[in-house]
Enzyme design. Structure first.
Site, PDB file in Angstrom:
ATOM      1  N   ASN A   9     -16.515  40.820  -5.692  1.00  0.00           N
ATOM      2  CA  ASN A   9     -15.712  41.505  -6.710  1.00  0.00           C
ATOM      3  C   ASN A   9     -16.650  41.911  -7.848  1.00  0.00           C
ATOM      4  O   ASN A   9     -17.103  41.068  -8.613  1.00  0.00           O
ATOM      5  CB  ASN A   9     -14.623  40.547  -7.214  1.00  0.00           C
ATOM      6  N   TRP A  10     -16.929  43.196  -7.935  1.00  0.00           N
ATOM      7  CA  TRP A  10     -17.921  43.664  -8.921  1.00  0.00           C
ATOM      8  C   TRP A  10     -17.339  43.792 -10.325  1.00  0.00           C
ATOM      9  O   TRP A  10     -18.071  44.077 -11.274  1.00  0.00           O
ATOM     10  CB  TRP A  10     -18.502  45.011  -8.484  1.00  0.00           C
ATOM     11  N   LYS A  11     -16.036  43.670 -10.446  1.00  0.00           N
ATOM     12  CA  LYS A  11     -15.366  43.775 -11.748  1.00  0.00           C
ATOM     13  C   LYS A  11     -15.776  45.068 -12.474  1.00  0.00           C
ATOM     14  O   LYS A  11     -15.964  46.093 -11.832  1.00  0.00           O
ATOM     15  CB  LYS A  11     -15.651  42.534 -12.596  1.00  0.00           C
ATOM     16  N   HIS A  95      -5.736  39.183  -9.600  1.00  0.00           N
ATOM     17  CA  HIS A  95      -6.895  38.434 -10.093  1.00  0.00           C
ATOM     18  C   HIS A  95      -6.546  37.811 -11.456  1.00  0.00           C
ATOM     19  O   HIS A  95      -5.804  38.408 -12.240  1.00  0.00           O
ATOM     20  CB  HIS A  95      -8.102  39.365 -10.233  1.00  0.00           C
ATOM     21  N   GLU A  97      -8.054  37.675 -14.136  1.00  0.00           N
ATOM     22  CA  GLU A  97      -8.332  38.536 -15.294  1.00  0.00           C
ATOM     23  C   GLU A  97      -7.217  39.573 -15.475  1.00  0.00           C
ATOM     24  O   GLU A  97      -6.897  39.949 -16.605  1.00  0.00           O
ATOM     25  CB  GLU A  97      -9.713  39.201 -15.122  1.00  0.00           C
ATOM     26  N   GLU A 167      -8.586  30.692  -6.762  1.00  0.00           N
ATOM     27  CA  GLU A 167      -9.617  30.801  -7.795  1.00  0.00           C
ATOM     28  C   GLU A 167      -9.180  30.014  -9.029  1.00  0.00           C
ATOM     29  O   GLU A 167      -8.428  30.540  -9.867  1.00  0.00           O
ATOM     30  CB  GLU A 167      -9.820  32.258  -8.180  1.00  0.00           C
ATOM     31  N   GLY A 173     -16.609  32.673 -13.521  1.00  0.00           N
ATOM     32  CA  GLY A 173     -17.599  33.179 -14.474  1.00  0.00           C
ATOM     33  C   GLY A 173     -18.119  32.127 -15.433  1.00  0.00           C
ATOM     34  O   GLY A 173     -18.792  32.446 -16.409  1.00  0.00           O
ATOM     35  N   SER A 213     -17.459  30.852  -9.381  1.00  0.00           N
ATOM     36  CA  SER A 213     -18.882  30.494  -9.481  1.00  0.00           C
ATOM     37  C   SER A 213     -19.506  30.109  -8.137  1.00  0.00           C
ATOM     38  O   SER A 213     -20.321  29.194  -8.067  1.00  0.00           O
ATOM     39  CB  SER A 213     -19.080  29.383 -10.517  1.00  0.00           C
ATOM     40  N   GLY A 234     -17.801  36.742  -7.697  1.00  0.00           N
ATOM     41  CA  GLY A 234     -17.971  37.683  -8.803  1.00  0.00           C
ATOM     42  C   GLY A 234     -19.444  37.885  -9.108  1.00  0.00           C
ATOM     43  O   GLY A 234     -20.138  38.661  -8.459  1.00  0.00           O
ATOM     44  N   GLY A 235     -19.946  37.135 -10.089  1.00  0.00           N
ATOM     45  CA  GLY A 235     -21.308  37.322 -10.586  1.00  0.00           C
ATOM     46  C   GLY A 235     -22.382  37.416  -9.516  1.00  0.00           C
ATOM     47  O   GLY A 235     -23.248  38.307  -9.556  1.00  0.00           O
TER      48      GLY A 235
HETATM   49  C1  PEP Z   1     -14.154  36.396  -9.345  1.00  0.00           C
HETATM   50  O1  PEP Z   1     -14.314  37.336 -10.067  1.00  0.00           O
HETATM   51  O2  PEP Z   1     -13.214  36.427  -8.537  1.00  0.00           O
HETATM   52  C2  PEP Z   1     -15.071  35.256  -9.441  1.00  0.00           C
HETATM   53  C3  PEP Z   1     -14.832  34.218  -8.694  1.00  0.00           C
HETATM   54  O3  PEP Z   1     -16.128  35.345 -10.327  1.00  0.00           O
HETATM   55  P1  PEP Z   1     -17.427  34.378 -10.405  1.00  0.00           P
HETATM   56  O4  PEP Z   1     -17.940  34.242  -8.985  1.00  0.00           O
HETATM   57  O5  PEP Z   1     -18.375  35.103 -11.284  1.00  0.00           O
HETATM   58  O6  PEP Z   1     -16.972  33.079 -10.935  1.00  0.00           O
END
Ligand code: PEP
Length: 250
Positions: A9-11, A95, A97, A167, A173, A213, A234-235
């Protein structure tokens, strides 16, 4: 039995040229992987360009959100037929966010899931508790609300087109990953819920991803848990090298 699904997920990251560069590198790094479903979810503006890069490869395209209506006076929104048209196979829905900053609710998630399914998109439905909720002992109540709210009214076939991503919000993040045991506890709870709403057979077929993470260093131990069937990343999906390492967790 369940094919692992690893999604990036590049957000709100990557211009079109950056997205093309990342996807080109990723495609080369994972070209030999055939036992994992690999998905990238770029921002809307890069979907078409990324779709061209992944054509004929083992990388699939996802959007990060969808609107519940197909067309109409909904300025700024993007619909399921539009996502299908640009080459998406998957779409992330609900999500944390989106829930936190954009007012997404279990009801809107459910409407979006139904809109996606109506246009042959596979929903990746995100569920997860916040830190205060975990500390107050409400994790299972929150997860039950998110899961049953998100999938309300789906047939077995529709449910099995979906992926659920657990999640924990406190792990997204933050660099703070759920321990494999914590992840397994909630994944097993979700599978139990699906068993009571549908059946053990249906529950055993559904893919439940973990997200929060995930990094190359912790992917294997998370994925080794019996009910963890993949990762939403994500990251660590913003660099081809680290995402490819997660894809190759085994
Ligand atoms: C996400 O955006 O779904 C996520 C899990 O981010 P991260 O891996 O950065 O925690």
């Amino acid at each position: 039995m369940r094919t692992p699904i690893i999604a990036g997920n590049w957000k709100l990251n990557k211009t079109i040229s950056e997205a093309v560069a990342l996807t080109t590198a990723l495609k080369a790094s994972v070209a030999d992987v055939n036992d994992v479903e690999i998905i990238v979810a770029p921002p809307f503006t890069a979907l078409a360009a990324v779709n061209e890069v992944i054509a004929g490869s083992n990388v699939r395209l996802s959007a990060q959100d969808v609107y519940s209506e197909d067309t109409g006076a909904f300025t700024g929104e993007v619909s399921a037929p539009m996502l299908k048209d640009v080459g998406c196979e998957y779409v992330i829905i609900g999500h944390s966010e989106r829930r936190q900053y954009f007012g997404e609710t279990n009801e809107s998630v459910n409407q979006k899931v139904k809109a996606a399914l109506a246009h042959d998109l596979k929903p990746i439905i995100c569920v997860g508790e916040q830190l205060e909720e975990r500390e107050a002992g409400q994790t299972e109540t929150i997860i039950e609300n998110h899961v049953t709210g998100g999938i309300a009214g789906l047939s077995v076939t529709e449910l099995l087109t979906c992926v659920i991503a657990y999640e924990p919000v406190w792990a997204i993040g933050t660099g703070k990953t759920a321990t494999p045991t914590q992840a397994q506890e909630v994944h097993s709870f979700i599978r139990g819920l699906l068993t009571s709403v549908y059946s053990a057979d249906v529950a055993s077929q559904l893919c439940i991803q973990y997200g929060g993470s995930v990094k190359p260093e912790n992917a294997a131990e998370l994925m080794a848990q019996p009910d963890v069937d993949g990762a939403l990343v994500g990251g660590a999906s913003l660099e081809a090298e680290s995402f490819a390492q997660i894809v190759k967790f085994g």
